[in-house]
Design an enzyme around this catalytic site. Structure first.
Site, PDB file in Angstrom:
ATOM      1  N   HIS A   1     -59.155  21.423  47.822  1.00 49.28           N
ATOM      2  CA  HIS A   1     -59.883  21.968  46.660  1.00 49.28           C
ATOM      3  C   HIS A   1     -59.940  20.946  45.539  1.00 49.28           C
ATOM      4  CE1 HIS A   1     -60.348  26.063  47.973  1.00 49.28           C
ATOM      5  NE2 HIS A   1     -59.047  26.300  48.098  1.00 49.28           N
TER       6      HIS A   1
ATOM      7  N   GLY B   1     -66.490  46.749  25.499  1.00 50.28           N
ATOM      8  CA  GLY B   1     -65.930  45.501  26.012  1.00 50.28           C
ATOM      9  C   GLY B   1     -65.046  45.760  27.198  1.00 50.28           C
TER      10      GLY B   1
ATOM     11  N   GLU C   1     -54.766  23.076  49.467  1.00 47.22           N
ATOM     12  CA  GLU C   1     -54.869  23.030  48.002  1.00 47.22           C
ATOM     13  C   GLU C   1     -55.373  21.675  47.523  1.00 47.22           C
ATOM     14  OE1 GLU C   1     -54.741  25.617  46.245  1.00 47.22           O
ATOM     15  OE2 GLU C   1     -53.931  26.948  47.773  1.00 47.22           O
TER      16      GLU C   1
END
Ligand code: ADP
Ligand code: MG
Ligand code: ZN
Length: 619
Positions: free
Chosen positions: A432, A207, A429
């Site tokens: 987005h 993992g 920002e």
């Protein structure tokens, strides 16, 4: 690690006393007499005879080649010495002068003592010194000490009562299930033997980093009532060829003696890499691996030696290591899902003082993609923050802020953005977020801030998905690319100029677009053909192209087309909603932070007051 450990034998205290004693003796023999000598005045034989003549001498000691004597002159006494000369009349003269005189009394030393002092002591000194030096040199070379060549330095944990238990490992239920079975087998082997079942000899925990592989192995050690040998793969790698193999042999010999027991090899990829047959390859590593393979075949599984190993690079392991009879069971330890994250947070929150009303579900949701190690770190950061602010326990706010710290670094108070830059970051920002919101008609973000972080981000958008999902459709991927281009699109739409602030977005958008075309078969031309192979899936996932030159050119072109289409789409969305873009950006500019709810409220308000760009550009 907890539990009983075998420690190297400590030197008894007497050893150090002895050293001190030796030093004192040396002082006594060498230094003290020479200091005393210095206060004695050297004289010539002539002066000595004169002193006798003048009857100034009080005491004389005659030694075989030195004469010590004291002279009293004007009430002052000085100690003098002079070389002894073959003088027949000396005794007579001394007798006449009336001085007190005596000869040297020969020292009576037992022969054994003098032998000890002159022979044994120096030899012992040299041996001890030599050993000490060679040990120091071995340490300097990274070796295990002169006396431990070829010995494994696996730590042994027996009945570690203070150790970690399975309950300390949250989530990872499948892995725990499998490991519990192994522990159970070692406790009650008869049950399994009666039915004729034999357990796998080895299990491999694979993992990404920080998901709790080492922790799980420690938990097995804590639960199993059998000896537990723990060693890291790198400890086999030695300077000298053959040493690692000898260590493997020793480890398995010890394990066989202690069976039933568990052997845990952490980071096994250090020794288990594919043997590639290169000339001048790493001989030492290959020998160690060969020895490991042989030993794993050699021991009897029914005896009860179970071998666990952990790695985050399973694709680089030698296939021989993975065949049935060796590490045939593979236990995936994946990044935790939402529920797993919540449980891990709770496990770690027990270690700190925390407010009653903390909503772990919300925190787990915000920390999507975080590994167990990162979650542990988040909880710890929250506690640190609480202390910094003089609180007695950590609150929801602390946890939320520490997620941001772990993801994006600390707030960078010293970096002051100019107003113009702050405005650009606000628009970027919001760009987005707005593109994301308009595509899905739902709250796209948890929070947006424009407070600079130590990671270098000038602002960022924290995205939280309501529901975790593991499949993504082509449309969702395209929308995601559009969202990533939304920041730059906002800069273009509003300022008609572009900045360097979009570099990270560009990187991510490119990666997604490439993946869609080369690996997910989402382009019309290539159908279901893989154009790229991914290696190292747990460590960032490097990929290598597997196609012809012409195809590479075509791929590049398709990637650019895909991103460009989405970029245009994002720009169109922003132009259609320019009023909201201005309104939201202004809000973010003023408040520096906007939550998902505030964002949605402003977005769904029908009234938009006219907002002129001219006003903002004065800034
Ligand atoms: P790796 O998989 O890289 O070996 P570790 O086992 O060393 O990761 O995990 C590092 C730390 O992360 C652990 O000490 C623990 O504090 C935390 N951690 C990771 N996974 C879990 C989990 N499932 N439950 C609780 N803590 C975890
Ligand atoms: Mg580990
Ligand atoms: Zn951006």
């Amino acid at each position: 690690m907890n539990g009983k450990e075998k420690k190297p034998v400590k030197k008894p205290l007497i050893f150090y006393y002895l050293i001190v004693l030796v030093v004192l003796m040396l002082l006594n023999w060498l230094i003290v007499p020479s200091v005393m000598e210095r206060s004695i005045q050297k004289t010539s034989y002539r002066e000595f005879l004169d002193s006798i003549e003048n009857k100034e001498i009080k005491e004389v000691e005659l030694e075989s080649d030195v004469i010590y004597y004291t002279v009293e002159k004007d009430g002052e006494v000085t100690v003098c010495k002079t070389g002894r000369i073959d003088d027949e009349n000396l005794v007579e003269r001394l007798d006449e002068s009336g001085a007190e005189f005596s000869g040297e009394i020969p020292k009576k030393q037992s022969p054994i003592l003098s032998f000890l002092v002159s022979w044994i002591f120096p030899i012992v000194l040299f041996v001890v010194l030599g050993q000490w030096l060679s040990k120091k040199m071995m340490k300097g070379m990274g070796g295990p000490g002169a006396m431990a060549f070829g010995k494994s330095n696996a730590k042994i944990y027996v009945n570690s009562s203070t150790g970690i238990k399975f309950s300390d490992v949250a989530g990872e239920d499948e892995a725990k299930e499998l490991l519990k079975e192994i522990v159970d087998y070692l406790h009650k082997p008869e049950l399994y033997r009666d039915i004729g079942a034999s357990l796998p000899k080895g299990a491999l925990l694979v993992g990404p980093p920080g998901t709790g592989k080492t922790l799980l192995a420690k938990a097995v050690a804590g639960e199993a009532n059998v000896p537990f040998f723990s060693i890291s793969g790198s400890e086999f790698v030695e300077m000298f060829v053959g040493m690692g193999a000898a260590k493997v042999r020793d480890l398995f010999k010890q394990a066989n003696e202690k069976a039933p027991c568990i052997v845990f090899i952490d980071e096994i990829d250090t020794i288990g890499k594919k043997r590639d047959g290169q000339i001048g390859g790493n001989d030492e590593r290959e020998q160690t691996l060969n020895q490991l393979l042989t030993e794993m075949d050699g021991f009897d599984g029914s005896k009860g030696v179970v071998i666990l190993a952990a790695t985050n690079r399973p694709d680089s392991l030698d296939p021989a290591l993975l065949r049935p009879g060796r590490f045939d069971r593979r236990i995936p330890v994946e990044l935790p899902d939402l529920q797993g994250r919540e449980e891990i947070l709770k496990v770690h929150a027990k270690k700190i003082k925390i407010g009653d009303n903390v909503n772990f579900h919300e925190i787990a949701k915000a920390a999507s993609g975080a590994s167990g190690a990162e979650l542990a770190n988040i909880v710890n950061e929250a506690a640190l923050r609480a202390v910094r602010d003089g609180r007695k326990f950590a609150t929801q706010m602390d946890l939320e802020e520490s997620i941001e710290v772990v993801i994006a670094g600390y707030q960078k108070k010293s970096r002051v953005l100019s107003n113009k830059e702050k405005l650009i970051v606000s628009y970027h920002e919001i760009g987005h977020a707005l593109v994301a919101a308009k595509q899905t008609e739902s709250a796209p973000v948890h929070k947006i801030t424009i407070i600079p972080r130590t990671s270098g981000a000038l602002g960022y958008t924290m995205q939280v998905e309501e529901k975790e999902h593991f499949l993504m459709t082509k449309e969702e991927l395209e929308n995601k690319i559009a969202t990533l281009t939304g920041g730059r699109a906002a800069e273009e739409v509003v300022f008609h100029s572009i900045t360097t602030g979009a570099s990270n977005d560009i990187e991510q958008a490119t990666k997604l677009a490439r993946g869609m075309i080369t690996r997910f078969g989402m382009s019309d031309d290539f159908d279901m053909v893989a154009m790229e192979n991914v290696s190292n899936q747990y460590l960032g996932g490097d990929s290598s192209l597997a196609c012809s030159f012409e195809t590479q050119t075509l791929i590049d072109k398709k990637v650019v087309d895909l991103v460009r289409t989405q970029h245009e789409k994002a720009k169109k969305i922003l132009q259609d909603n320019i009023g909201k873009l201005h309104e939201l950006a202004k809000y973010l500019y003023d408040h520096e932070t906007i939550t998902g709810e505030e964002f949605m409220t402003i977005l769904s308000e029908t009234k938009t007051e006219p907002f002129s760009l001219e006003k903002t550009e004065e800034l």
